[in-house]
Every structure is written in structure tokens, then in C-alpha cells.
Design an enzyme around this catalytic site. Structure first.
Site, PDB file in Angstrom:
ATOM      1  N   GLU A  85       0.891  -1.329  -0.111  1.00 24.06           N
ATOM      2  CA  GLU A  85      -0.107   0.050  -0.077  1.00 24.06           C
ATOM      3  C   GLU A  85       0.906   1.386  -0.037  1.00 24.06           C
ATOM      4  O   GLU A  85       1.487   1.612   1.066  1.00 24.06           O
ATOM      5  CB  GLU A  85      -0.992  -0.065   1.334  1.00 24.06           C
ATOM      6  CG  GLU A  85      -1.778  -1.228   1.263  1.00 24.06           C
ATOM      7  CD  GLU A  85      -2.547  -1.609   2.597  1.00 24.06           C
ATOM      8  OE1 GLU A  85      -1.903  -1.367   3.497  1.00 24.06           O
ATOM      9  OE2 GLU A  85      -3.328  -2.455   2.444  1.00 24.06           O
ATOM     10  N   PHE A 129       0.696  -1.297   8.680  1.00 22.15           N
ATOM     11  CA  PHE A 129       0.499  -1.523  10.333  1.00 22.15           C
ATOM     12  C   PHE A 129      -0.021  -2.903  10.794  1.00 22.15           C
ATOM     13  O   PHE A 129      -0.918  -3.374   9.987  1.00 22.15           O
ATOM     14  CB  PHE A 129      -0.555  -0.449  10.820  1.00 22.15           C
ATOM     15  CG  PHE A 129       0.024   0.865  10.529  1.00 22.15           C
ATOM     16  CD1 PHE A 129       0.914   1.358  11.461  1.00 22.15           C
ATOM     17  CD2 PHE A 129      -0.444   1.775   9.481  1.00 22.15           C
ATOM     18  CE1 PHE A 129       1.331   2.804  11.247  1.00 22.15           C
ATOM     19  CE2 PHE A 129       0.036   3.091   9.294  1.00 22.15           C
ATOM     20  CZ  PHE A 129       0.819   3.500  10.174  1.00 22.15           C
ATOM     21  N   ALA A 130       0.718  -3.409  11.731  1.00 23.87           N
ATOM     22  CA  ALA A 130       0.556  -4.650  12.314  1.00 23.87           C
ATOM     23  C   ALA A 130      -1.064  -5.099  12.347  1.00 23.87           C
ATOM     24  O   ALA A 130      -1.644  -6.385  12.048  1.00 23.87           O
ATOM     25  CB  ALA A 130       1.287  -4.989  13.483  1.00 23.87           C
ATOM     26  N   HIS A 150      -3.939   0.725  14.732  1.00 23.33           N
ATOM     27  CA  HIS A 150      -2.565   0.649  14.093  1.00 23.33           C
ATOM     28  C   HIS A 150      -1.517   0.367  14.681  1.00 23.33           C
ATOM     29  O   HIS A 150      -0.273  -0.009  14.530  1.00 23.33           O
ATOM     30  CB  HIS A 150      -2.594   2.161  13.801  1.00 23.33           C
ATOM     31  CG  HIS A 150      -3.263   2.536  12.672  1.00 23.33           C
ATOM     32  ND1 HIS A 150      -4.655   2.800  12.743  1.00 23.33           N
ATOM     33  CD2 HIS A 150      -2.890   2.831  11.264  1.00 23.33           C
ATOM     34  CE1 HIS A 150      -5.270   3.417  11.525  1.00 23.33           C
ATOM     35  NE2 HIS A 150      -4.096   3.365  10.632  1.00 23.33           N
ATOM     36  N   LEU A 198      -5.653  -1.440  -1.316  1.00 18.55           N
ATOM     37  CA  LEU A 198      -5.739  -1.551   0.021  1.00 18.55           C
ATOM     38  C   LEU A 198      -6.627  -2.506   0.408  1.00 18.55           C
ATOM     39  O   LEU A 198      -7.655  -2.730   0.824  1.00 18.55           O
ATOM     40  CB  LEU A 198      -6.524  -0.151   0.864  1.00 18.55           C
ATOM     41  CG  LEU A 198      -5.855   1.097   0.602  1.00 18.55           C
ATOM     42  CD1 LEU A 198      -6.790   2.277   1.272  1.00 18.55           C
ATOM     43  CD2 LEU A 198      -4.492   1.373   1.027  1.00 18.55           C
ATOM     44  N   ALA A 199      -5.831  -3.853   0.435  1.00 16.78           N
ATOM     45  CA  ALA A 199      -6.659  -5.026   0.260  1.00 16.78           C
ATOM     46  C   ALA A 199      -5.613  -6.186   0.752  1.00 16.78           C
ATOM     47  O   ALA A 199      -5.004  -6.783   0.041  1.00 16.78           O
ATOM     48  CB  ALA A 199      -7.112  -5.357  -1.240  1.00 16.78           C
ATOM     49  N   GLU A 200      -5.388  -6.147   2.266  1.00 14.65           N
ATOM     50  CA  GLU A 200      -4.304  -7.128   2.644  1.00 14.65           C
ATOM     51  C   GLU A 200      -4.398  -8.348   2.448  1.00 14.65           C
ATOM     52  O   GLU A 200      -3.384  -9.244   2.290  1.00 14.65           O
ATOM     53  CB  GLU A 200      -4.342  -6.704   4.135  1.00 14.65           C
ATOM     54  CG  GLU A 200      -3.961  -5.351   4.911  1.00 14.65           C
ATOM     55  CD  GLU A 200      -4.967  -4.509   4.662  1.00 14.65           C
ATOM     56  OE1 GLU A 200      -6.086  -4.667   4.071  1.00 14.65           O
ATOM     57  OE2 GLU A 200      -4.785  -3.102   4.643  1.00 14.65           O
ATOM     58  N   PHE A 260      -3.398  -4.474  10.678  1.00 12.00           N
ATOM     59  CA  PHE A 260      -3.914  -4.979   9.188  1.00 12.00           C
ATOM     60  C   PHE A 260      -3.497  -6.246   8.777  1.00 12.00           C
ATOM     61  O   PHE A 260      -4.237  -6.695   7.880  1.00 12.00           O
ATOM     62  CB  PHE A 260      -3.504  -3.836   8.095  1.00 12.00           C
ATOM     63  CG  PHE A 260      -3.723  -2.400   8.618  1.00 12.00           C
ATOM     64  CD1 PHE A 260      -4.311  -1.732   9.519  1.00 12.00           C
ATOM     65  CD2 PHE A 260      -3.065  -1.412   7.578  1.00 12.00           C
ATOM     66  CE1 PHE A 260      -4.244  -0.697   9.748  1.00 12.00           C
ATOM     67  CE2 PHE A 260      -3.159  -0.235   7.796  1.00 12.00           C
ATOM     68  CZ  PHE A 260      -3.927   0.201   8.862  1.00 12.00           C
TER      69      PHE A 260
END
Lengths: 324, 325
Positions: free
Chosen positions: B29, B77-78, B123, B52-54, B80
Site C-alpha cells: 500500500e 500496520f500490524a 494501528h 488497500l486489500a491486505e 492490518f
């Protein structure tokens, strides 16, 4: 090379298609027989869906790669997998394709290009763009075929996968085998509309919905779709409308299914339909059909004997292959 | 040696590894937006922005890794990673084993976490222990710019999936970083300060907290050894056991909660393999079992502080005196 793998050119004969479907049916029926005989690992059979598997896989080339799911025997056998090694894997034997470490649900056979099988519904969708990215960046003309069901299409990862494959121009042929059932829930309870194919339009992706119980129609559609993916290096969504003739898994249970629905779909059985066509056209005699059935059954009996005679993995295998 | 911060050290590691190996690529991202230098040097095929698609970022990394590429995926960010768990845990971590060894997953998942930026619990969540608990994965969490570079280079070269956590409070702290081929092997802890009376065991930001506590303890006449784990899986058991056999006392410090955390694992390890050397029970000083707060005052209270560690060290030694050891 197996007959199925080399069959993309020239096109397989109608008898080849029939024989391939009969092998899958016989394989699954052998598993059902095992269940009738006593305790046996749970298996998600693909009975009724043979035309989708054979039709699509027959349209592929040896350098194409396939990602599949928990209902994978049809894809593997159509690709030329050895039924003995498949059954050995189902039974947790060391001679299986994954050394007995997969079981029925996650069989990968890298040597056949059937890779990264995931039983997490939608897992195959999550992995396909990365495999196609490798194809794009490392060269070669191969395409990536991703088999999933209408259940996986209702996972969020369906959207993420098709969206990324489209914006990154990845050569993925998405094949939705819409078999009407999502584990124990009918797709009418979980989807708006009857078909997944049109959802591709949201991603600027071409799509086609085909009668998934007509192997010739599937082969024709898959040949066109694969050629388009090969040429454009863009994804395509092919939906095969078909039916899961048995329960979600063995041992079999369809007590939750409307008998009228089962009856209507059994009348469209893919093997019966092609057989009738060949008998009508004089390309096959009833005796010839029976001989093909017998041949398939004997092959699966031999496969079962091989699997049963195979050893279990040594306990020392418990913690090998965890890390590279 | 040159002075740079952790972000710059990571950038140097990425550039060097992408130069060395054309199979290395990076996506995530804002990767192509933020890392213009990499984009210019290696082009848009190898430095990619993603949606934005983990879930699909992680799955794509796993699929690419299994078929010949060596991706580094930045998930920002973890927390996520909760959307990315299937690709990381079920695919990258398990499909090698489940396929009987047919595939390798040389990939790095990069994510930031940790207090200091008052970003709050969605976050900031130190979830590193989740991945320690998952088979097939390796977990790294450095404390210095030199280690950010050396561990990232090692992670990219490793043939297994590596979770690489950046404590975001360390991102802009400068430090000396060696030039060129600087590799910090996975699985090797570092002794940041030698001592004889007790061992402070930590990783990431709280290594520096422990060093401050060790200074305070020195003022009280106590000699504290400080171990930086650097890699949480595989854990450097030999370095831990050697230190605690020497000092007989240990305090584990981390910002993640105590329950089933790295400190619990270290306590179990010392109890199982160095019980005879222990002069006192192991102490854990950790963040609470509560979501990370965003208020500055609460966040400071959330993070382990030097004074609490130093006091715990004094208490441990005094306890010895009380029980006559």
C-alpha cells in the site's frame, strides 16, 4: 505426458472426453465404496461435476498451471494424475503426491502443474494472482487457471483477487464451478441472482457462463477463454453451471436437499448426456460404453489396491518439510 | 559505517537485494509512491502499489513466492495483518508441509507496530507472538538501524516466510549502519551490554528501555546484562541460557501483553533448561492485557519504562538477600 495433458492440440475426441469423465466418476465411486465398507477419511467428491473439470482441463497446455480446492479429484485426474497416488494421498500413505501429508483436501501435484491447493474456501483465489505474476515476470506463455465454487465467490477475497488480476493485467482464467451448494447452504440463500459470471463486469473483465454439464460446450468455451487469456494476458471469468450430486462430503448426506432438485439435475448428468449423444450418433455402442465403464472401474480397483498396499509415512516425517 | 535511521536502512537493504537478485520485488500500500528511489532504479514491474486489500497482498506474495519470485510485501500496520492471516498463516506457513515439501515460500511481510505515535489500537498492536505460534513462519523485530538492514537482507535471502516487524518509534532514530554486504543471520540474539548480576531480555524498542534501566542499576551497584533477541523465531536459546546460567536472574521486557507472549516462552525455556541456575523467579514486565491507547498519557503508561525495570531488578537481588542465596 498423459493423454489429457497433450490433448489441447489436437482437440480430444468425444470418446476421449467420455473416458476421462468415466475415470473421475469411477474414482469417486471407489471412494464411496470405501465408505460403505467402513471408516474412511472424509472426502468431498465431485460426482456430477466431471464435465466442468474435463472440459476446462482438456483446453489447457502442459505449461499452464492449475490452482484448485477441496473438490479437486476431477481436476487432478483430468490433468493426468495417477489415481493410485491420489488414493494413497487420501489414505495418508507415503506414496501419495504429497507423501501422505496432504490428505484428500489439499492435494498438489507440482509435476502436473496442479499447485498450491488450498481447502480454505477462497484460498485458491488469494494465491492465483501471485502465481500469474510469476508467469508474467519470469516469462513463458503459460496461463494460470483457478477453479473455485459459488461458495468461494461469496468470500471477500473473490473481489480482491479479480480486482488485482484485472488492474495488474494478470493471465488468470478464473473458473467458477457453480454447483448450487455452498457446503450445507443453497446458493439461493447467499447470492443475488443465479450466476457468478456477470460479477466480472465490475472488474472490466470478460466472462462467459456455460452449461457445465455439457462437456463439449465447456471445452469449446474454455478453449476460447484460454486463448483469450493467452493472447491478451488479461484475466477472464468462466462460469460452469453444474451440480454437486452428492452431499458436501462423504459419508454422503443429502437429507437437507429438495429431492425434486436432485431429480432434475440427475436428468442432466454430464456422463449420461454425452453417452446418449454418442450412442445416437452411432459413435458408441451400448457394449462399448459398458466396456469403458468396466475399464475405468478396473483402473480404480488397481489404484485402490496400490494405495492400500502402500506404507504410512514414518513418524519421523512429522516435523519434516516445515521449513525450507 | 554511515549514520541513518531505520527507514533508510531498510531502503538500503531493499535496494541492495533488488540489485543482487532480479527475482526480488516489493509491493504494498503506497510502496511505489513512497519509495520513488526504488521505483526509479527497478521499474514499475518490481516496485508496485496495491489496492488497500491486505488479504490479496498476502495471498499474492505467497503465490508469487511459491512459483519463483521473492516478494517483500508492505502491509503498513500490524493490526492490518488480521485481514492477511489466511495468506500468511494458512498458505505461506502450511502449504510447504501439506504438499510434502513441493513448495518454498521465500517472502517477507513488513509491518509497523508499537507505541510512541499515539495511533491507537487499530494501528498499534504487538501481535508478533501470534506468528511465533504458527508453524512454518519466522519472526524478526529489530532494535537498531544496523539490524534493520542486516536482518532485512537475511530475511529476503531466507527461503521461508519471514514476518518483519518495525517498532514505529524506532523508525526515525539514527544509528551507525555498515555499508554493503551486512547480513545479520536470523536466529542470533545480540548481547547489547554485558553484566553479571541479572539478565534483561527484550527486543525492539524496549531493548533501549532495558539499556536505560541497566544504566540506572549500575548507579545502584548492580551489573545488568542486556540481550536483544532480534529474531523471535527461531529463538536463540543458546545465548539466553548462557547468560542466565551466568547471572541466575532474568527479567523479560516487551510491549506486547504478557499472556502467551514471548516472555512466557522465554520463562518456560529457562525453567525447562536452566532451572538449576536460577536464583530467583523470572519476572515479566510487559504491556497490559488491554488495547493500545491513543492518549499520550495512557500510551506512556502502556509502555514498559526504565524505572519499573530497574526497580524489578533491585527487588530480584534483594529477594536473594532475604532468602539467603
Amino acid at each position: 505426458m498423459s493423454p489429457a495433458m497433450s490433448s489441447a492440440s489436437p482437440a480430444p475426441s468425444r470418446l476421449d472426453l467420455l473416458a476421462a469423465m468415466l475415470r473421475i466418476r469411477a474414482y469417486e465411486e471407489r471412494i464411496v465404496a470405501f465408505h460403505d465398507e467402513g471408516p474412511f477419511p472424509h472426502v468431498c467428491t465431485s460426482v456430477g461435476q466431471e464435465a466442468a473439470a474435463v472440459g476446462v482441463v482438456s483446453a489447457l497446455r502442459p505449461d499452464d498451471q492449475i490452482l484448485t480446492n477441496h473438490r479437486s479429484a476431477g481436476h487432478l485426474l483430468a490433468r493426468g494424475a495417477d489415481p493410485g497416488r491420489l488414493l494413497a494421498e487420501v489414505m495418508g500413505r507415503s506414496t501419495g503426491y504429497c507423501k501422505g501429508k496432504s490428505g484428500t483436501l489439499h492435494i498438489s501435484a507440482k509435476e502436473l502443474g496442479v499447485i498450491l491447493t488450498s481447502t480454505i474456501v477462497g484460498g485458491e483465489l488469494s494465491l492465483a494472482p501471485g502465481v500469474a505474476l510469476s508467469r508474467s515476470m519470469l516469462g513463458g506463455e503459460g496461463i494460470v487457471v483457478c477453479f473455485f465454487g459459488d461458495g468461494a465467490a461469496c468470500e471477500g477475497i473473490f473481489h480482491e483477487s479479480l480486482n488485482l488480476a484485472s488492474v495488474w493485467n494478470l493471465p488468470v482464467l478464473y473458473v467458477c464451478e457453480n454447483n448450487q451448494w455452498q457446503a450445507f447452504v443453497h446458493r439461493k440463500e447467499t447470492m443475488t441472482g443465479d450466476h457468478v459470471g456477470p460479477w466480472a463486469a465490475a472488474y472490466g473483465m470478460d466472462h462467459l457462463t456455460v452449461d457445465g454439464n455439457d462437456v463439449e460446450a465447456v471445452l469449446e468455451a474454455a478453449t476460447c477463454a484460454a486463448a483469450q487469456v493467452r493472447q491478451t494476458r488479461r484475466p477472464f471469468l468462466l462460469e460452469a453451471s453444474t451440480y454437486r450430486q452428492r452431499g458436501h462430503m462423504e459419508p454422503h448426506d443429502q437429507s437437507y436437499v429438495d429431492p425434486a432438485e436432485i431429480e432434475a439435475w440427475l436428468a442432466k448428468d454430464p456422463i449420461d448426456r454425452l453417452s446418449a449423444r454418442l450412442l445416437d450418433a452411432g459413435e458408441l455402442t451400448p457394449q462399448g460404453l459398458e466396456a469403458l465403464r468396466l475399464q475405468a472401474r478396473e483402473a480404480m480397483n488397481a489404484a485402490a489396491a496400490f494405495a492400500q498396499a502402500s506404507p504410512f509415512p514414518d513418524p519421523s516425517e512429522l516435523t519434516t518439510d516445515v521449513y525450507a | 559505517m554511515s549514520l541513518m535511521n531505520a527507514h533508510e536502512a531498510l531502503g538500503q537493504a531493499l535496494a541492495e537485494e533488488m540489485q543482487r537478485d532480479s527475482r526480488v520485488l516489493m509491493f504494498g500500500e503506497g510502496v511505489a509512491t513512497k519509495r520513488k528511489d526504488l521505483l526509479e532504479a527497478f521499474g514499475p514491474q518490481r516496485v508496485r502499489n496495491t489496492p488497500l486489500a491486505e488479504g490479496i497482498i498476502a495471498g499474492t506474495a505467497a503465490g508469487a513466492a511459491a512459483t519463483g519470485l521473492r516478494p517483500v510485501a508492505d502491509l503498513l500496520f500490524a493490526p492490518f495483518l488480521c485481514f492477511a492471516m489466511d495468506g500468511i498463516v494458512n498458505s505461506a506457513g502450511k502449504l510447504r508441509y501439506m504438499s510434502g515439501g513441493q513448495f518454498e515460500f521465500p517472502m517477507v511481510i513488513l509491518a509497523m507496530t508499537g507505541g510512541g505515535w499515539t495511533v491507537g489500537a487499530q494501528h498499534n498492536h504487538n501481535i508478533e507472538a501470534w506468528f511465533v505460534h504458527s508453524p512454518g513462519l519466522k519472526v524478526v523485530m529489530p532494535s537498531t538501524p544496523a539490524d534493520f538492514k542486516g536482518l532485512m537482507k537475511a530475511a529476503i535471502r531466507d527461503d521461508n516466510p519471514v514476518l518483519f516487524f518495525m517498532d514505529m518509534a524506532l523508525g526515525f532514530e539514527p544509528g551507525e549502519v555498515p555499508e554493503g554486504e551486512w547480513i545479520v543471520p536470523l536466529g542470533q540474539a545480540a548481547i547489547r551490554r554485558e553484566g553479571t548480576d541479572l539478565t534483561l531480555i527484550s527486543y525492539a524498542k524496549t531493548v533501549h528501555t532495558c539499556l536505560a534501566a541497566a544504566d540506572a542499576l549500575a548507579g545502584q551497584g548492580l551489573s545488568a546484562e542486556v540481550i536483544d533477541l532480534r529474531t523471535l523465531k527461531p529463538l536463540d536459546e543458546a545465548t539466553l541460557l548462557a547468560s542466565v546460567r551466568k547471572t541466575g536472574r532474568a527479567i523479560v521486557v516487551h510491549e506486547a501483553g504478557a499472556l502467551c507472549g514471548v516472555g512466557a516462552e522465554v520463562a518456560a525455556l529457562l525453567s525447562e533448561k536452566a532451572f538449576d541456575a536460577l536464583k530467583a523467579p523470572l519476572v515479566r514486565i510487559t504491556g497490559p492485557d488491554a488495547p493500545a491507547p491513543s492518549s499520550y498519557a495512557l500510551e506512556q503508561a502502556f509502555m514498559p519504562q526504565p524505572a519499573a525495570i530497574a526497580q524489578a531488578g533491585l527487588d530480584l537481588v534483594q529477594r536473594d538477600a532475604l532468602v539467603g542465596r
